[in-house]
Design a protein around this motif. Sequence first.
Motif, short mmCIF file in Angstrom:
data_model
loop_
_atom_site.label_atom_id
_atom_site.label_comp_id
_atom_site.label_asym_id
_atom_site.label_seq_id
_atom_site.Cartn_x
_atom_site.Cartn_y
_atom_site.Cartn_z
N GLY A 1 0.82 -1.21 0.00
CA GLY A 1 0.00 0.00 0.00
C GLY A 1 0.86 1.26 0.00
N SER A 2 0.22 2.39 0.31
CA SER A 2 0.93 3.68 0.22
C SER A 2 1.43 4.20 1.56
N THR A 3 0.80 3.80 2.65
CA THR A 3 1.16 4.38 3.95
C THR A 3 2.64 4.23 4.28
N PRO A 4 3.26 3.07 4.04
CA PRO A 4 4.65 2.91 4.48
C PRO A 4 5.69 3.56 3.55
N GLY B 1 -10.89 -2.39 7.34
CA GLY B 1 -10.26 -3.17 8.41
C GLY B 1 -9.44 -4.34 7.90
N HIS B 2 -9.21 -4.40 6.60
CA HIS B 2 -8.32 -5.48 6.10
C HIS B 2 -6.88 -5.13 6.44
N THR B 3 -6.04 -6.16 6.44
CA THR B 3 -4.60 -5.95 6.59
C THR B 3 -3.90 -6.98 5.73
N ALA B 4 -2.72 -6.64 5.23
CA ALA B 4 -2.10 -7.44 4.17
C ALA B 4 -3.19 -7.65 3.11
N SER B 5 -3.42 -8.90 2.70
CA SER B 5 -4.57 -9.11 1.79
C SER B 5 -5.59 -10.02 2.45
#
Length: 222
Positions: free
Chosen positions: A41-44, A135-139
């Motif tokens: 994603g874009s956040t990191p 609320g997903h994380t990774a995939s």
Amino acid sequence: MKWQVLEDSEAVAQEACQLILQAASQAISDRGQFRIVLAGGSTPERAYQLLSQAESQWEHWHIYFGDERCLPPDDPERNSDMAARTLTDHVPIPSDQVHPIQAELGAKAAAQAYEKVIGDALPFDLVLLGMGEDGHTASLFPGHELPQDALALPVRNAPKPPPDRVSLSPEALGSCRELLFLITGAGKKTAVNAWRDGTALPIAGINTLGRARVLIDQAAMP
Ligand code: 6PG
């Protein structure tokens, strides 16, 4: 879970960079290598850019990915491509110590191949994760079935394009000495509120026996 609220996304990136460098220094001192799982994603992105300008014993870093999109290896939408643009192309980590998910093989074959890579790497020293507005994380997406005792999962019909992905499982993501969630922006506020209220979101299913910390900016806090 420690929640650290910071002023804005730049402050989150700065703090994340420092925490990652500290984790690397400790792991290399204790065990001679640093095994980190990068978030997509874009956040990191900003944290990775800051890391690329820092000093570290890069020759002892081993890079893994929490998930990957089933796209060609050089597609700019790939998480591995984002990591290369912001970090791994700019620091001297030996190329055989950067372990991309071969998502170009297709979700099932790539998950099977990565299962072996991950099996040899556990426990990770640090796992970085973002969070989507659902609320997903990774995939790991809401409503998707999770096969048990797998380390890498094929994902189909993901609500966030592309539909086909590969994700580390909650078991693999939680097999680490430290978890670090990076969350910024008002768009995440609703999911953060649900998570803190105890809703069984995919992100709530990532647990470690080690340390867990959320770096979040004020805009994302309910
Ligand atoms: C992906 C990521 C995904 C991401 C969240 C947050 O492949 O998109 O792995 O889990 O971390 O969707 O994305 P942003 O950081 O762009 O908001």
